[in-house]
Design a protein around this motif. Structure first.
Motif, PDB file in Angstrom:
ATOM      1  N   UNK A 196      59.511  -4.487  52.826  1.00 21.35           N
ATOM      2  CA  UNK A 196      58.247  -5.334  53.114  1.00 21.35           C
ATOM      3  C   UNK A 196      58.119  -6.052  54.401  1.00 21.35           C
ATOM      4  N   UNK A 197      59.422  -6.367  55.083  1.00 24.24           N
ATOM      5  CA  UNK A 197      59.456  -6.863  56.242  1.00 24.24           C
ATOM      6  C   UNK A 197      59.119  -5.742  57.407  1.00 24.24           C
ATOM      7  N   UNK A 198      59.671  -4.825  57.097  1.00 29.11           N
ATOM      8  CA  UNK A 198      59.475  -3.612  58.281  1.00 29.11           C
ATOM      9  C   UNK A 198      57.892  -3.154  58.156  1.00 29.11           C
ATOM     10  N   UNK A 199      57.173  -3.420  57.061  1.00 27.92           N
ATOM     11  CA  UNK A 199      55.654  -3.115  56.832  1.00 27.92           C
ATOM     12  C   UNK A 199      55.085  -4.154  57.468  1.00 27.92           C
ATOM     13  N   UNK A 200      55.478  -5.408  57.350  1.00 28.50           N
ATOM     14  CA  UNK A 200      54.867  -6.482  58.081  1.00 28.50           C
ATOM     15  C   UNK A 200      54.663  -6.319  59.500  1.00 28.50           C
ATOM     16  N   UNK A 201      55.843  -5.921  59.804  1.00 32.69           N
ATOM     17  CA  UNK A 201      55.985  -5.811  61.391  1.00 32.69           C
ATOM     18  C   UNK A 201      55.065  -4.894  61.944  1.00 32.69           C
ATOM     19  N   UNK A 202      55.047  -3.672  61.320  1.00 32.06           N
ATOM     20  CA  UNK A 202      54.250  -2.559  61.743  1.00 32.06           C
ATOM     21  C   UNK A 202      52.740  -2.715  61.747  1.00 32.06           C
ATOM     22  N   UNK A 203      52.499  -3.710  60.704  1.00 32.00           N
ATOM     23  CA  UNK A 203      50.966  -3.836  60.707  1.00 32.00           C
ATOM     24  C   UNK A 203      50.656  -5.105  61.657  1.00 32.00           C
ATOM     25  N   UNK A 204      51.531  -5.941  61.994  1.00 31.27           N
ATOM     26  CA  UNK A 204      51.558  -6.943  63.088  1.00 31.27           C
ATOM     27  C   UNK A 204      51.034  -6.166  64.373  1.00 31.27           C
ATOM     28  N   UNK A 205      51.960  -4.904  64.413  1.00 35.23           N
ATOM     29  CA  UNK A 205      51.896  -4.538  65.950  1.00 35.23           C
ATOM     30  C   UNK A 205      50.654  -3.830  66.176  1.00 35.23           C
ATOM     31  N   UNK A 206      49.776  -3.535  64.806  1.00 40.15           N
ATOM     32  CA  UNK A 206      48.556  -2.796  65.168  1.00 40.15           C
ATOM     33  C   UNK A 206      47.513  -3.903  64.886  1.00 40.15           C
ATOM     34  N   UNK A 207      47.897  -5.235  64.727  1.00 41.76           N
ATOM     35  CA  UNK A 207      46.944  -6.623  64.650  1.00 41.76           C
ATOM     36  C   UNK A 207      46.356  -6.279  63.231  1.00 41.76           C
ATOM     37  N   UNK A 208      46.887  -5.973  62.329  1.00 38.94           N
ATOM     38  CA  UNK A 208      46.478  -5.807  60.984  1.00 38.94           C
ATOM     39  C   UNK A 208      47.048  -7.024  60.020  1.00 38.94           C
TER      40      UNK A 208
END
Length: 302
Positions: A118-130
């Motif tokens: 879940x943390x890795x998903x959150x980081x990936x979303x943040x990098x796309x400003x999602x």
């Protein structure tokens, strides 16, 4: 997409999911200071680390269900080696491809362990400003405590997939990584048109270790377990993704951690465990199968 590292979740990239329900009577929970309360007066205190225990004693199969403290610690050390990162990145890419770019995504990590995926998903979303609104749930209090210590941005819940303490139709995507899916509950908490992203061990997962531990290897489960998903109203979307990565273990301690974080420590024969614990280096393959299930139409929530 830039690949997030195992310790890159150091900025807010998600907000807690608040559509919680009482595990005793299924009524909505409302935040009251440092507790969550329902209309019947049941109160669940928020721990100092930020998580909340929504697993009533009558739903426990043992005094301390789920992964032990030792298993959680071993898994954290193994994840820090980076070998599981390609699996987490593929899972994140899959989820983000399902996102509506115009609206925040509500995500449940069902069987979240110490929160790695879940943390890795959150980081990936943040990098796309999602934006993510997220909850991570696990039956192990040790795992949820470890997750809460690493990130306060999600709702970290001690609970069971068999009776999710969440409102009906409150999440867009359920992720279940090496966990135990309960399809009827997943269907209940998903919005119509929602998805389950399932990451499971493939036939070659940890094959080198299993060959050391067992005289005979059990055949792969195949697709026998997928009938429960179909019965709950899910259909498989697209092809099965086969993910492969390598994990280099360079010490006896790391091999012991791999044993400890898996059920093999308790299932393997004594002589097999002795062989594994005598080793000082081991190359193992990580093989996972990634599937997406879609819930079509309006579900009967009765």
């Amino acid at each position: 997409m830039t690949t997030p590292t195992a310790d890159s979740a150091d900025r807010p990239t998600m907000t807690p999911l608040t559509a919680l329900t009482c595990p005793l009577d299924a009524q909505p929970l409302v935040r009251d200071g440092q507790s969550w309360c329902c209309a019947d007066g049941h109160r669940f205190d928020i721990a100092r680390q930020g998580h909340v225990n929504l697993l009533p004693v009558q739903r426990k199969r043992s005094l301390d269900p789920g992964d032990s403290k030792a298993m959680v610690s071993a898994r954290q050390r193994l994840f820090a080696l980076g070998g599981y990162q390609p699996l987490a990145s593929a899972l994140a890419d899959c989820v983000l491809a399902l996102m509506d770019q115009e609206a925040p995504l509500a995500v449940l990590d069902a069987g979240c362990g110490e929160g790695f995926y879940l943390r890795q998903l959150a980081c990936a979303a943040g990098e796309q400003n999602l934006s993510l609104t997220a909850a991570g749930l696990d039956i192990s209090k040790h795992a949820v405590l470890a997750a809460a210590k690493q990130s306060r941005d999600a709702a970290w819940l001690v609970g069971t997939n068999a009776a999710l303490p969440l409102e009906d139709a409150c999440v867009d995507i359920v992720i279940c990584a090496f966990g135990f899916p309960v399809w009827q509950e997943f269907a209940r908490v998903l919005k119509p048109g929602g998805h389950v992203v399932l990451l499971e061990a493939g036939a070659d997962h940890l094959l080198a270790l299993r060959r050391i531990l067992y005289r005979e290897l059990k055949p792969a489960r195949g697709d026998a377990g997928l009938s429960a998903a179909e019965a709950a109203g899910f259909t498989i979307s697209g092809e099965v993704g086969h993910l492969h990565a390598g994990l280099s273990l360079t010490s006896n301690e790391q091999i012991r951690d791999l044993l400890t974080m898996t059920p093999h420590l308790y299932r393997a024969e004594r002589d097999g465990l002795a062989r594994a614990e005598a080793m000082t280096a081991l190359e193992v393959e990580l093989h996972a199968e990634l599937r997406v299930f879609s819930l079509e139409g309006v579900q009967d929530k009765s």
